[in-house]
Design a protein around this motif. Structure first.
Motif, PDB file in Angstrom:
ATOM      1  N   ALA A 199     -22.207   8.518  25.790  1.00 22.92           N
ATOM      2  CA  ALA A 199     -23.433   9.144  25.349  1.00 22.92           C
ATOM      3  C   ALA A 199     -23.568  10.844  25.550  1.00 22.92           C
ATOM      4  O   ALA A 199     -24.338  11.574  24.775  1.00 22.92           O
ATOM      5  CB  ALA A 199     -24.659   8.486  26.478  1.00 22.92           C
ATOM      6  N   GLN A 232     -21.950   6.749  20.160  1.00 26.03           N
ATOM      7  CA  GLN A 232     -22.918   5.493  20.255  1.00 26.03           C
ATOM      8  C   GLN A 232     -22.744   4.719  21.545  1.00 26.03           C
ATOM      9  O   GLN A 232     -21.534   4.512  21.991  1.00 26.03           O
ATOM     10  CB  GLN A 232     -22.496   4.553  18.985  1.00 26.03           C
ATOM     11  N   VAL A 233     -23.776   4.389  22.193  1.00 28.95           N
ATOM     12  CA  VAL A 233     -23.695   3.625  23.471  1.00 28.95           C
ATOM     13  C   VAL A 233     -23.842   2.201  23.190  1.00 28.95           C
ATOM     14  O   VAL A 233     -25.019   1.837  22.457  1.00 28.95           O
ATOM     15  CB  VAL A 233     -24.425   4.298  24.434  1.00 28.95           C
TER      16      VAL A 233
END
Length: 161
Positions: A46, A51-52
């Protein structure tokens, strides 16, 4: 040669001094260790704008991470009236210990959580033995050439007087 018992090789606790008392953080369970690893990885992704995995962060929100990483020391700190910033610093130090090692946790603890105090300053970097071995010497800037120049025909030019 036989393997020694692991308990004899590893110091599995973390001792954190606060004022006149030292709190002992017990080793985390395997499940806590794995969860902390996943959360710290997600936080790093993050921070880099990646993209988490929402499930990892939702899992962290559902559980009391600080209580998990501090173990029995959490209740002891709360009972002793430790302030929130101190408890938080202890918990993050414990996470660094879980994800990396005691040395990294000690550096984090001693920095007071200030990232600018984690990196060595310029003077320390330059005086380290590693810096001395990695720094290449600059080439000559005098403009002279140690090899005689070749003439147009491929023969060495006569040295100038």
């Amino acid at each position: 040669m036989a393997f020694q018992a692991l308990g004899e090789l590893l110091d599995e606790t973390l001792a954190l001094p606060i004022k006149d008392k030292t709190y002992t953080i017990p080793p985390p369970s395997a499940a806590t260790g794995l969860r902390v690893q996943a959360i710290m990885q997600a936080a790093a992704v993050a921070a880099d704008g990646g993209q988490v995995d929402e499930a990892v962060l939702a899992d962290a929100a559902e559980r009391d991470m600080y209580r998990d990483v501090l173990g029995t020391a959490h209740a002891e700190m709360v009972a002793d009236g430790v302030t929130w910033p101190v408890l938080k610093h202890c918990a993050v130090t414990s996470m660094v210990w879980i994800v990396q090692d005691k040395g990294a946790a000690e550096r984090y603890w001693n920095s007071g959580g200030d990232p600018s105090r984690l990196a060595p300053n310029r003077k320390q970097r330059r005086s380290s033995p590693a810096a001395a071995s990695k720094t290449q010497s600059r080439g000559s800037t005098s403009g002279t050439n140690s090899r005689p120049a070749k003439s147009a025909g491929g023969k060495k030019a006569a040295p100038r007087a």
